[in-house]
Motif scaffolding. Structure first.
Motif, PDB file in Angstrom:
ATOM      1  N   THR A   1       0.835  -1.205   0.000  1.00 16.84           N
ATOM      2  CA  THR A   1       0.000   0.000   0.000  1.00 16.84           C
ATOM      3  C   THR A   1       0.867   1.251   0.000  1.00 16.84           C
ATOM      4  O   THR A   1       0.592   2.217  -0.720  1.00 16.84           O
TER       5      THR A   1
ATOM      6  N   SER B   1      -2.568   9.667   5.403  1.00 17.82           N
ATOM      7  CA  SER B   1      -2.870   8.284   5.019  1.00 17.82           C
ATOM      8  C   SER B   1      -1.659   7.387   5.206  1.00 17.82           C
ATOM      9  O   SER B   1      -1.770   6.271   5.740  1.00 17.82           O
TER      10      SER B   1
ATOM     11  N   ASN C   1      -1.130   6.740   8.832  1.00 21.45           N
ATOM     12  CA  ASN C   1      -2.130   5.791   9.357  1.00 21.45           C
ATOM     13  C   ASN C   1      -1.762   4.353   9.011  1.00 21.45           C
ATOM     14  O   ASN C   1      -2.016   3.440   9.798  1.00 21.45           O
ATOM     15  N   VAL C   2      -1.168   4.156   7.837  1.00 23.85           N
ATOM     16  CA  VAL C   2      -0.724   2.813   7.463  1.00 23.85           C
ATOM     17  C   VAL C   2       0.440   2.374   8.344  1.00 23.85           C
ATOM     18  O   VAL C   2       0.452   1.263   8.885  1.00 23.85           O
TER      19      VAL C   2
ATOM     20  N   TRP D   1      -3.593   0.410   9.329  1.00 27.56           N
ATOM     21  CA  TRP D   1      -4.833   0.372   8.558  1.00 27.56           C
ATOM     22  C   TRP D   1      -4.549  -0.013   7.103  1.00 27.56           C
ATOM     23  O   TRP D   1      -3.504   0.317   6.543  1.00 27.56           O
TER      24      TRP D   1
ATOM     25  N   ILE E   1      -5.869  -0.287   2.862  1.00 31.01           N
ATOM     26  CA  ILE E   1      -6.368   0.664   1.877  1.00 31.01           C
ATOM     27  C   ILE E   1      -7.888   0.746   1.880  1.00 31.01           C
ATOM     28  O   ILE E   1      -8.471   1.694   1.342  1.00 31.01           O
TER      29      ILE E   1
ATOM     30  N   VAL F   1      -7.312   6.028   4.783  1.00 34.22           N
ATOM     31  CA  VAL F   1      -6.181   5.629   3.951  1.00 34.22           C
ATOM     32  C   VAL F   1      -6.501   5.862   2.479  1.00 34.22           C
ATOM     33  O   VAL F   1      -5.735   6.522   1.760  1.00 34.22           O
TER      34      VAL F   1
END
Length: 711
Positions: free
Chosen positions: A597, A669, A672-673, A678, A680, A685
């Motif tokens: 991701t 985003s 957050n990954v 998290w 996608i 995200v």
């Protein structure tokens, strides 16, 4: 049949109210199987006329027909494989070899590789081309011009346009080229338009056009031109034409005297003409179909040969330049190394003063027999002794080197002289005050509460160091108080700690500033590296003439754009993978989410940056101008994306604005990954992907509009 017909050709630059007229009611005929020599002083409009003939520019008025069709009509082959064009500039890729250059143009024109090899062998002997493996930038000026001529001839065009082809060539080679052109036109339908500064060699042309101020003043055979001007050479006739600037009457008298024949109409008044209605109906276009072969097989909206040629050129341009390799592969490594080594690390070589009112000799603080907590099991209480010594020991040298003072005044004096970054002050009754806070709780006197606190005095002019010191000292004090309470081990022991750290929901209590900044730094880095590299490549191609020459070979601007996009997409995916692996393996940066991701988001970011660079290159004329625009866009984006300061501190209208910028939401985003793990599918995200995709589409559309307007 005429190969080129120009009727009342009119072209101007600038505005309608103040036009700069370049071609003024010009009429011209070039027959098949002939050589047409176009002569005129610099700035008379020759190059503009040629660009209109090949479809690179359009007339504001009048008509032009090339090989029976209007240039630019679908299926006309003009621009394209029916025309060969050699511009004044070299217009070749310096990083390519001689053989690669021949194959580049051959494939663009749709020739098979076998046919290209056959033509290369013939042209190499005719034009004395350099060795096949020699790079263009290693060739002399004359060698480069001969190769440029070979590229215009590689596909056996029906119309050959040569703009100053023999400049810089030795007399014997010039004669050899002219003999080749004369022989070829005599035995075929090839039409040649040639401009030259070597006036006398134009005598070998079948027809000569003398041009001045956008008007064709004479168009006839070389012999008749000399008769009209009463001269013994073409050069003398040309000199008469050039020396009579602005005096058409005198020219007319000379020509009338020598050949009882008037000149064509003189320059018309500077009236802007936007359209020209033909008096006769248009001739139906001559159908033109190229024979199918392997390199002419369709791939979507282009052909196999063009994809192969354009992609090869793009990769060669990037990886045969040391700067290209550094920019694409080494710059990310260098910049990330600088970031991870310089940002977020613990400051060293700091010195902080320590003054404790309850200690006379600091040496006793490090006495192994010193007891700081006495437990009284009978009364379920504790007694404290010189707790400041315990804190001093636990502080260690990992935060700062300690310097001890006998008085607070001395500690303050050194801090003011910046000998130390500040000092710690423990009250004389520090231990007793802490005991009072533990025993009396909310009933503790204000004085006891004040004396139980650690007093920190830090130089706040260096905000980063001050923030670090305050945080570390308070963290140490919190740990210190926990250990004191634990050692006391009594049920009635209650203490209000200065700082209480609870278990975090995400991440850890000791998350570094480096880890917070990393996603934004990496994204802005790949974005602007792609921007600068793409802008440099496109501006170089346009300035060197490669872009225009490829368009004249029949390649559309859209095809060239997609070839660059595909090339850059491959490179950006490789670069994103390289970045993620490097920071993970070398700097042990953790990632709680999916690496794929992150690579996808970084690749999309770099792709968007590439389109931004292309957008800049479309509207900027030089590298300097492009760098100014890129730099001007860089700093506002960095400042406003929340990388340096929280978004919540901005005015509301600015918060709403920055949310649509390319880095704000995508950086969140990515964070957050990394921190929350998290995927996608989570809204916080995929919205980063949506924002970056939106900007990619915007830049792509603007690039298409700009390129087509420029074309």
């Amino acid at each position: 049949m005429a190969a080129v017909e120009v009727r009342n050709g009119y072209k101007y630059y600038g505005s309608k109210s103040n036009p700069k007229i370049v071609l003024n009611q010009l009429n011209m005929n070039v027959m098949r199987g002939s050589i047409y020599g176009l002569l005129g002083a610099s700035g008379c409009g020759k190059t503009t006329l040629l660009s209109c003939i090949v479809g690179q520019r359009r007339l504001n008025g009048g008509e032009v027909a090339v090989l029976g069709v209007k240039p630019g009509e679908p299926g006309s082959g003009v621009p394209g494989s029916r025309v060969g064009f050699m511009p004044q500039e070299i217009a070749l890729v310096e990083e390519m070899t001689v053989k690669e250059t021949i194959f580049y143009f051959g494939r663009i024109y749709g020739l098979t590789d076998e046919r290209i090899r056959e033509k290369f062998k013939l042209l190499k002997e005719l034009l004395q081309l350099p060795p096949a493996t020699q790079m263009i930038k290693q060739c002399s000026g004359g060698q480069q011009r001969r190769l440029s001529f070979a590229c215009a001839m590689i596909h056996d065009p029906e119309l050959l346009i040569l703009d100053e082809p023999t400049v810089g060539l030795d007399p014997m080679l010039r004669e050899k080229i002219w003999d080749f052109l004369v022989e070829t036109t005599r035995n075929s339908k090839l039409a040649v338009i040639i401009t030259t500064h070597y006036i006398e060699e134009a005598k070998q042309a079948n027809c000569i056009g003398l041009m001045r101020n956008g008007v064709l003043l004479a168009e006839d055979t070389p012999t008749n031109i000399m008769i009209k001007f009463g001269t013994q050479s073409i050069e003398d006739a040309f000199l008469i034409l050039s020396q009579r600037q602005g005096n058409e009457d005198e020219l007319a008298q000379i020509m009338d005297h020598n050949k009882n024949q008037a000149l064509p109409a003189a320059v018309l008044p500077p009236e802007v003409i936007d359209t020209h209605e033909p008096n006769t109906p248009e001739k139906p276009p001559i159908p033109f179909e190229e024979p199918l072969n392997e390199n002419r097989k369709k791939i979507f909206f282009t052909t196999k040969g063009r994809v192969k040629a354009l992609m090869t050129k793009n990769f060669v341009q990037l990886f045969r330049q040391p700067s290209g390799i550094i920019f694409m592969l080494l710059f990310p490594i260098i910049q990330l190394t600088c970031f991870y080594l310089a940002i977020g690390k613990t400051p060293t070589n700091l010195e902080i003063g320590v003054y404790s009112g309850e200690v006379e000799n600091y040496g006793e603080c490090f006495d192994e027999n010193l007891v700081t907590v006495y437990k009284d099991n009978d009364n379920e209480s504790c007694l404290f002794n010189k707790l400041s010594c315990r804190y001093i020991r636990e502080l260690g040298d990992d935060v700062a080197t300690r310097k001890y003072y006998a008085s607070e005044a001395d500690a303050l004096s050194d801090a003011k002289r910046a000998t130390t970054v500040g000092y710690l002050h423990f009250a004389q009754n520090f231990s007793d005050s802490i005991l009072s806070v533990m025993e009396d709780g909310i009933h503790t006197s204000d004085g006891a509460v004040d004396h139980a606190e650690l007093s920190i005095h830090i130089d706040m002019t260096d905000q980063q160091v001050a923030y670090f010191m305050q945080r570390k000292l308070r963290d140490k004090f919190s740990t210190f108080m926990r250990s004191v309470v634990k050692d006391c081990n009594v049920s009635t022991a209650i203490v209000d700690l200065p700082v209480q750290f609870q278990e975090p929901i995400f991440g850890s209590t000791d998350i570094e500033f480096q880890q917070y900044c990393a996603p934004g730094v990496v994204m802005t880095m790949v974005f602007f590296l792609a921007t600068l590299m793409t802008a440099a490549v496109f501006i170089s191609e346009r300035m060197d003439g490669i872009w225009d020459r490829t368009l004249l070979a029949g390649v559309s601007a859209t095809e060239m754009l997609w070839a660059h996009l595909l090339t850059q997409l491959i490179i950006m995916a490789l670069q994103s993978f390289e970045v993620i692996m490097y920071i993970g393996l070398v700097f042990d940066t953790y990632n709680n989410g999916d690496t794929t991701t992150l690579i996808g988001l970084l690749t999309l970011t770099a792709f968007c940056g590439m389109l931004f660079g292309l957008f800049i290159s479309v509207f900027c004329k030089s590298h300097t101008e492009a760098n100014f625009v890129a730099t001007g866009a860089f700093y506002p984006m960095i400042i406003l994306c929340g990388l340096l300061w929280p978004l919540e501190s901005m005015p509301q209208f600015l918060q709403d604005l920055v949310m649509v910028l390319p880095f704000t939401i995508p950086s969140i985003s990515a964070r957050n990954v990394i921190e929350k793990g998290w995927s996608i599918t989570h809204e916080k995200v995929y919205n980063g992907f949506l924002v970056m995709a939106g900007w990619t589409i915007i830049f792509f559309v603007l690039c298409l509009i700009g390129i087509r307007r420029k074309a």
